[in-house]
Design a protein around this motif. Sequence first.
Motif, PDB file in Angstrom:
ATOM      1  N   ARG A  70       0.526  -0.874   0.337  1.00 56.30           N
ATOM      2  CA  ARG A  70      -0.282  -0.644   0.014  1.00 56.30           C
ATOM      3  C   ARG A  70       0.675   1.324  -0.044  1.00 56.30           C
ATOM      4  NH1 ARG A  70      -5.303   1.909   1.203  1.00 56.30           N
ATOM      5  NH2 ARG A  70      -4.764   4.300   1.674  1.00 56.30           N
ATOM      6  N   GLY A  71       2.016   1.585   0.554  1.00 59.66           N
ATOM      7  CA  GLY A  71       3.242   2.273   0.697  1.00 59.66           C
ATOM      8  C   GLY A  71       4.113   1.929   2.341  1.00 59.66           C
ATOM      9  N   PRO A  72       4.999   2.571   1.714  1.00 61.75           N
ATOM     10  CA  PRO A  72       6.633   2.543   2.399  1.00 61.75           C
ATOM     11  C   PRO A  72       6.283   2.715   4.350  1.00 61.75           C
ATOM     12  CG  PRO A  72       6.634   4.032   1.511  1.00 61.75           C
ATOM     13  CD  PRO A  72       5.292   3.918   0.628  1.00 61.75           C
ATOM     14  N   HIS A  73       6.617   1.233   4.953  1.00 64.92           N
ATOM     15  CA  HIS A  73       7.341   2.104   5.698  1.00 64.92           C
ATOM     16  C   HIS A  73       7.759   3.082   6.698  1.00 64.92           C
ATOM     17  CE1 HIS A  73       3.970  -0.045   7.451  1.00 64.92           C
ATOM     18  NE2 HIS A  73       3.829  -1.398   7.183  1.00 64.92           N
ATOM     19  N   GLU A  74       8.299   3.510   7.273  1.00 67.28           N
ATOM     20  CA  GLU A  74       9.974   3.700   7.771  1.00 67.28           C
ATOM     21  C   GLU A  74      11.194   3.371   7.655  1.00 67.28           C
ATOM     22  OE1 GLU A  74      10.370   7.165   7.907  1.00 67.28           O
ATOM     23  OE2 GLU A  74       8.272   7.191   7.213  1.00 67.28           O
ATOM     24  N   ARG A  75      11.002   1.836   8.077  1.00 67.26           N
ATOM     25  CA  ARG A  75      12.271   0.540   7.430  1.00 67.26           C
ATOM     26  C   ARG A  75      11.463   0.776   6.007  1.00 67.26           C
ATOM     27  NH1 ARG A  75       8.076  -2.412  10.087  1.00 67.26           N
ATOM     28  NH2 ARG A  75       7.424  -3.617   9.029  1.00 67.26           N
ATOM     29  N   ASP A  76      11.185   0.828   4.791  1.00 69.78           N
ATOM     30  CA  ASP A  76      10.740   0.179   4.176  1.00 69.78           C
ATOM     31  C   ASP A  76      11.811   1.553   3.162  1.00 69.78           C
ATOM     32  OD1 ASP A  76       9.430  -1.756   4.423  1.00 69.78           O
ATOM     33  OD2 ASP A  76       7.710  -1.126   4.547  1.00 69.78           O
ATOM     34  N   ILE A  77      11.404   2.952   3.075  1.00 64.06           N
ATOM     35  CA  ILE A  77      12.352   4.051   2.956  1.00 64.06           C
ATOM     36  C   ILE A  77      13.897   3.671   2.955  1.00 64.06           C
ATOM     37  CG2 ILE A  77      13.186   6.683   3.141  1.00 64.06           C
ATOM     38  CD1 ILE A  77      10.193   5.721   1.733  1.00 64.06           C
ATOM     39  N   THR A  78      14.223   3.805   4.394  1.00 65.07           N
ATOM     40  CA  THR A  78      15.259   3.363   4.902  1.00 65.07           C
ATOM     41  C   THR A  78      16.479   2.267   3.732  1.00 65.07           C
ATOM     42  OG1 THR A  78      14.908   3.397   7.318  1.00 65.07           O
ATOM     43  CG2 THR A  78      17.233   2.374   6.698  1.00 65.07           C
ATOM     44  N   ARG A  79      15.755   1.060   3.849  1.00 65.70           N
ATOM     45  CA  ARG A  79      15.802   0.171   2.939  1.00 65.70           C
ATOM     46  C   ARG A  79      16.277   1.007   1.405  1.00 65.70           C
ATOM     47  NH1 ARG A  79      11.829  -3.536   5.328  1.00 65.70           N
ATOM     48  NH2 ARG A  79      13.018  -5.211   6.506  1.00 65.70           N
ATOM     49  N   VAL A  80      15.146   1.430   1.370  1.00 67.94           N
ATOM     50  CA  VAL A  80      15.643   1.986  -0.873  1.00 67.94           C
ATOM     51  C   VAL A  80      16.890   3.046  -0.573  1.00 67.94           C
ATOM     52  CG1 VAL A  80      14.328   3.502  -2.272  1.00 67.94           C
ATOM     53  CG2 VAL A  80      13.205   1.618  -0.887  1.00 67.94           C
ATOM     54  N   GLU A  81      16.761   3.902   0.344  1.00 63.47           N
ATOM     55  CA  GLU A  81      17.932   4.909   0.984  1.00 63.47           C
ATOM     56  C   GLU A  81      19.026   4.129   0.109  1.00 63.47           C
ATOM     57  OE1 GLU A  81      16.211   8.415   3.782  1.00 63.47           O
ATOM     58  OE2 GLU A  81      16.482   6.209   4.459  1.00 63.47           O
ATOM     59  N   ARG A  82      19.566   2.814   1.231  1.00 58.30           N
ATOM     60  CA  ARG A  82      20.714   2.055   1.190  1.00 58.30           C
ATOM     61  C   ARG A  82      21.115   1.301  -0.253  1.00 58.30           C
ATOM     62  NH1 ARG A  82      19.542  -1.203   7.064  1.00 58.30           N
ATOM     63  NH2 ARG A  82      20.097   0.817   8.424  1.00 58.30           N
ATOM     64  N   THR A  83      19.706   1.288  -0.984  1.00 53.39           N
ATOM     65  CA  THR A  83      20.051   0.664  -2.388  1.00 53.39           C
ATOM     66  C   THR A  83      20.279   1.652  -3.386  1.00 53.39           C
ATOM     67  OG1 THR A  83      18.050  -0.780  -1.869  1.00 53.39           O
ATOM     68  CG2 THR A  83      17.976  -0.515  -3.940  1.00 53.39           C
ATOM     69  N   ILE A  84      19.809   3.119  -3.331  1.00 50.21           N
ATOM     70  CA  ILE A  84      20.174   4.325  -4.195  1.00 50.21           C
ATOM     71  C   ILE A  84      21.722   4.170  -3.431  1.00 50.21           C
ATOM     72  CG2 ILE A  84      19.932   6.579  -4.600  1.00 50.21           C
ATOM     73  CD1 ILE A  84      17.144   6.200  -3.654  1.00 50.21           C
ATOM     74  N   ASP A  85      21.921   4.411  -2.541  1.00 50.98           N
ATOM     75  CA  ASP A  85      23.758   4.682  -2.113  1.00 50.98           C
ATOM     76  C   ASP A  85      24.699   3.403  -3.172  1.00 50.98           C
ATOM     77  OD1 ASP A  85      23.574   6.889  -0.641  1.00 50.98           O
ATOM     78  OD2 ASP A  85      23.288   5.268   1.227  1.00 50.98           O
ATOM     79  N   ALA A  86      23.797   2.523  -3.146  1.00 57.60           N
ATOM     80  CA  ALA A  86      24.995   0.955  -3.439  1.00 57.60           C
ATOM     81  C   ALA A  86      24.541   1.235  -5.459  1.00 57.60           C
ATOM     82  CB  ALA A  86      24.215  -0.029  -2.895  1.00 57.60           C
ATOM     83  N   ILE A  87      23.706   1.217  -5.761  1.00 57.12           N
ATOM     84  CA  ILE A  87      23.423   2.324  -7.499  1.00 57.12           C
ATOM     85  C   ILE A  87      24.674   3.138  -7.712  1.00 57.12           C
ATOM     86  CG2 ILE A  87      22.318   2.892  -9.183  1.00 57.12           C
ATOM     87  CD1 ILE A  87      19.782   0.959  -7.942  1.00 57.12           C
ATOM     88  N   LYS A  88      24.094   3.870  -6.694  1.00 55.20           N
ATOM     89  CA  LYS A  88      24.975   5.761  -7.095  1.00 55.20           C
ATOM     90  C   LYS A  88      26.349   5.318  -6.973  1.00 55.20           C
ATOM     91  CE  LYS A  88      21.333   8.613  -8.684  1.00 55.20           C
ATOM     92  NZ  LYS A  88      21.633   9.896  -9.188  1.00 55.20           N
ATOM     93  N   ALA A  89      26.915   4.232  -5.957  1.00 57.92           N
ATOM     94  CA  ALA A  89      27.876   4.084  -5.939  1.00 57.92           C
ATOM     95  C   ALA A  89      28.559   4.032  -7.049  1.00 57.92           C
ATOM     96  CB  ALA A  89      28.579   3.502  -4.906  1.00 57.92           C
ATOM     97  N   ASP A  90      28.174   3.015  -7.533  1.00 59.11           N
ATOM     98  CA  ASP A  90      28.854   2.930  -9.504  1.00 59.11           C
ATOM     99  C   ASP A  90      28.699   3.160 -10.293  1.00 59.11           C
ATOM    100  OD1 ASP A  90      30.494   0.997  -7.857  1.00 59.11           O
ATOM    101  OD2 ASP A  90      28.881  -0.492  -8.216  1.00 59.11           O
ATOM    102  N   ARG A  91      27.353   3.867 -10.248  1.00 57.96           N
ATOM    103  CA  ARG A  91      26.450   4.673 -12.032  1.00 57.96           C
ATOM    104  C   ARG A  91      25.575   5.824 -10.435  1.00 57.96           C
ATOM    105  NH1 ARG A  91      28.360   2.289 -16.157  1.00 57.96           N
ATOM    106  NH2 ARG A  91      28.186   0.254 -16.068  1.00 57.96           N
ATOM    107  N   PRO A  92      26.893   6.268 -10.646  1.00 56.84           N
ATOM    108  CA  PRO A  92      26.340   8.193 -10.165  1.00 56.84           C
ATOM    109  C   PRO A  92      25.504   8.627 -11.441  1.00 56.84           C
ATOM    110  CG  PRO A  92      28.716   8.346 -10.790  1.00 56.84           C
ATOM    111  CD  PRO A  92      28.048   7.233 -10.352  1.00 56.84           C
ATOM    112  N   ASP A  93      25.647   8.753 -12.267  1.00 60.25           N
ATOM    113  CA  ASP A  93      24.550   9.294 -13.339  1.00 60.25           C
ATOM    114  C   ASP A  93      23.354   8.902 -13.906  1.00 60.25           C
ATOM    115  OD1 ASP A  93      26.538  11.778 -13.443  1.00 60.25           O
ATOM    116  OD2 ASP A  93      28.051  10.480 -14.944  1.00 60.25           O
ATOM    117  N   VAL A  94      22.747   8.082 -13.341  1.00 59.77           N
ATOM    118  CA  VAL A  94      22.126   7.268 -13.659  1.00 59.77           C
ATOM    119  C   VAL A  94      20.758   7.426 -13.152  1.00 59.77           C
ATOM    120  CG1 VAL A  94      22.444   5.134 -12.310  1.00 59.77           C
ATOM    121  CG2 VAL A  94      20.662   4.394 -14.429  1.00 59.77           C
ATOM    122  N   GLU A  95      19.666   7.945 -13.294  1.00 59.81           N
ATOM    123  CA  GLU A  95      18.728   7.892 -12.930  1.00 59.81           C
ATOM    124  C   GLU A  95      17.221   7.461 -12.147  1.00 59.81           C
ATOM    125  OE1 GLU A  95      17.323  11.071 -16.896  1.00 59.81           O
ATOM    126  OE2 GLU A  95      15.647   9.745 -15.896  1.00 59.81           O
TER     127      GLU A  95
END
Length: 365
Positions: free
Chosen positions: A127-152
């Motif tokens: 239905r929508g994210p819990h706060e811990r889900d937002i944290t998971r997504v934040e970590r996932t964005i960090d991991a993606i941007k570490a190797d691909r900083p320019d990707v949308e």
Amino acid sequence: MPRARKLTKVLDMDDVLGGLARTALAREPIRRDAARRVLAGDDELLDVVAAGSRVRRQFFGRRVKLNTIINLKSGMCPEDCGYCSQRLGSEAEILKYTWVSPDEAAGIADRAVRAGAKRVCLVASGRGPHERDITRVERTIDAIKADRPDVEVCVCLGLLSDGQADRLRAAGAHAYSHNLNTSEARYGEICSTHTFADRVDTLERATAAGLSPCSGAIFGMGESDDDVLDLAFALRDLDPDSVPVNFLIPFAGTPFEGRWELTPERCLRILALFRFVFPDVEVRLAGGREIHLRSLQPLALHLANSIFLGDYLTSEGQPGADDRQMIADAGFTVEGLEEQSLPDARHDLVVLRRRGAGTDLPANA
């Protein structure tokens, strides 16, 4: 039909389609009666596509933007959206799993970028994210941007609550995706656990936080021409930067499993309509294109300037190599990471106020 009447009909068709193209090229709102003509089927399909293609070329040239989906959490959704294989009560035999790790998501993203993807869409059921889900997504964005900083990075997590869009923006998300799916008048026919207004609210929250708004539709659920038009104009009022156009995948085990009403022509007419309504906005050919457009997929590239590469949330898509070959064969090129997605001309829409309060000129009212 007498020759004179045939000629009159052809001239009338040219006038309507030409007027639509000119209006869209000027970035002016098209009229509803003209928009209805695109869907009605009175005009030759190739003439409709040609008129829409003029608009597509003006703002996006021959570029095709590639996007890929990473389904971070699959199945087990408490919402009852009738079209969805992940819905409450779904008997579709889909993959079901909890959150994939940030490293796994980053690996998938890296392969997609190497294959030509410019945008990575992170999606999770619910239905929508819990706060811990937002944290998971934040970590996932960090991991993606570490190797691909320019990707949308686009995120799609369902209904947002206070502060969540701001956190996603701060984490490096570029966009938030939340489709309206169908017209407000018939929304209750496809879902009872949330409303059309709930979806609008989430999109407005994302936009207010500085995330690029991404919102589109699903067609093939029994909607009328009026439903298509209502939805297109409702989306236009929300001013999204990208508009995904999905065609229903009738999963066995869902309420819409028996709906196979779309034809390639219907799909192309819908895409043409969306190009006229959103002339300088990214119109993305999304789920169900392989099933419903079939051999006419290359023709759709003359209307849509963006497609999903690879698989969807719970169904497999056309192999990426085939997509890239299709793009090349149709005379288009893949948009690179270094290119901006929206045309420079879009910035001309910003006009500084020089009248009204604080000036000697009357207000525009």
